[in-house]
Design an enzyme around this catalytic site. Structure first.
Site, PDB file in Angstrom:
ATOM      1  N   ASP A  11       0.216  -1.181  -0.119  1.00  0.00           N
ATOM      2  CA  ASP A  11       0.093  -0.116  -0.016  1.00  0.00           C
ATOM      3  C   ASP A  11       0.985   0.717  -0.051  1.00  0.00           C
ATOM      4  OD1 ASP A  11      -2.072  -2.064   0.294  1.00  0.00           O
ATOM      5  OD2 ASP A  11      -2.131  -1.310   2.379  1.00  0.00           O
TER       6      ASP A  11
HETATM    7  N1  URA Z   1      -1.039  -5.832   3.896  1.00  0.00           N
HETATM    8  C1  URA Z   1      -1.761  -4.685   4.299  1.00  0.00           C
HETATM    9  O1  URA Z   1      -2.197  -4.035   4.484  1.00  0.00           O
HETATM   10  N2  URA Z   1      -1.337  -3.376   3.465  1.00  0.00           N
HETATM   11  C2  URA Z   1       0.050  -3.558   2.853  1.00  0.00           C
HETATM   12  O2  URA Z   1       1.121  -2.959   2.047  1.00  0.00           O
HETATM   13  C3  URA Z   1       1.014  -5.114   2.861  1.00  0.00           C
HETATM   14  C4  URA Z   1       0.657  -6.654   4.057  1.00  0.00           C
END
Ligand code: URA
Length: 235
Positions: free
Chosen positions: A102
């Site tokens: 993310d």
């Molecule tokens: N899980 C998440 O919620 N975000 C990420 O970036 C990676 C794994």
């Protein structure tokens, strides 16, 4: 492959632009001898403006992704490709991130132009561990490790329970989580499912490969030893 095509595929410009670079004498061998577009030479000897060519296809690298950068080639805001040499986003075959983090997640991100390798890394058959450290908005309740390890936790709008995952408590609002699969926003959704909220998230390991001493924004190429470590997961 013809030199013009090889160099264009590395993102140095269109074939027309690369032809122009040859005409301008910017492309030489290691001794500074000007090369011509139809010369037959190994890519390792080629220099452009005196600099060695970027690596050929088969490029795999790890990036310490800082929070605030998006895993995309074209999006608004800061992109992971802004942290790499500009040519890397114009390569063919394309250099893609292996899965995504993310925008607000930091840590270990792999990129490769090797499609078979990418599929092997993300394949459920490889079941590579992904290790995350999370900072939470609320104190842990104490039952999260059992819930995550149960293999029965269902995330909203999914039809299959999560595989068992291991939670290690690092502090009242800090935890390490080892996942064996990769679902959309998985860590954030897991903590939401137990009434918490992830404030900061960092990935420190995939398989047996750790981020190590790379600072946020830094990257390095992976070699055969790194790939062996990646798949030769430790427990
Ligand atoms: N899980 C998440 O919620 N975000 C990420 O970036 C990676 C794994």
């Amino acid at each position: 492959m013809k030199l013009v095509k090889h160099i264009a595929n590395l993102g140095y410009g269109s074939r027309k632009q690369v032809q122009m670079m040859f005409r301008e004498g910017r492309i030489t061998d290691a001794d500074g001898e000007v090369l011509y577009a139809d010369d037959k030479v190994e890519p390792q000897v080629i220099r452009i403006d005196g600099e060695p060519l970027d690596p050929p296809p088969g490029l795999t690298l790890m990036l310490h992704k800082p929070a605030g950068f998006t895993c995309s080639t074209k999006d608004v805001g800061r992109l992971i490709y802004d942290l790499l040499p500009p040519r890397f986003r114009d390569r063919s075959p394309v250099l893609s991130s292996v899965g995504r983090l993310d925008r607000d997640t930091s840590g270990l991100l792999l990129l490769t132009d090797d499609g078979a390798l990418l599929h092997r890394i993300v394949s459920p058959k490889s079941a590579l561990d992904k290790v995350y450290e999370a900072e939470l908005a609320q104190d842990l309740r104490g039952d999260e490790a059992a819930t995550f390890a149960s293999g029965t936790l269902m995330l909203e709008s999914e039809d299959k329970p999560l595989l068992p995952a291991e939670l290690e408590v690092l502090g009242p609002r800090r935890a390490r989580l080892v996942l064996h699969e990769g679902r959309y926003h998985q860590v954030r959704r897991m903590f939401a499912a137990v009434g918490n909220h992830v404030q900061a998230l960092h990935r420190s390991r995939i398989g047996g490969l750790e981020l190590g001493a790379l600072e946020p924004g830094q990257w390095r190429m992976l070699d055969a030893g790194d790939l062996e470590r990646l798949f030769g997961q430790r427990g």
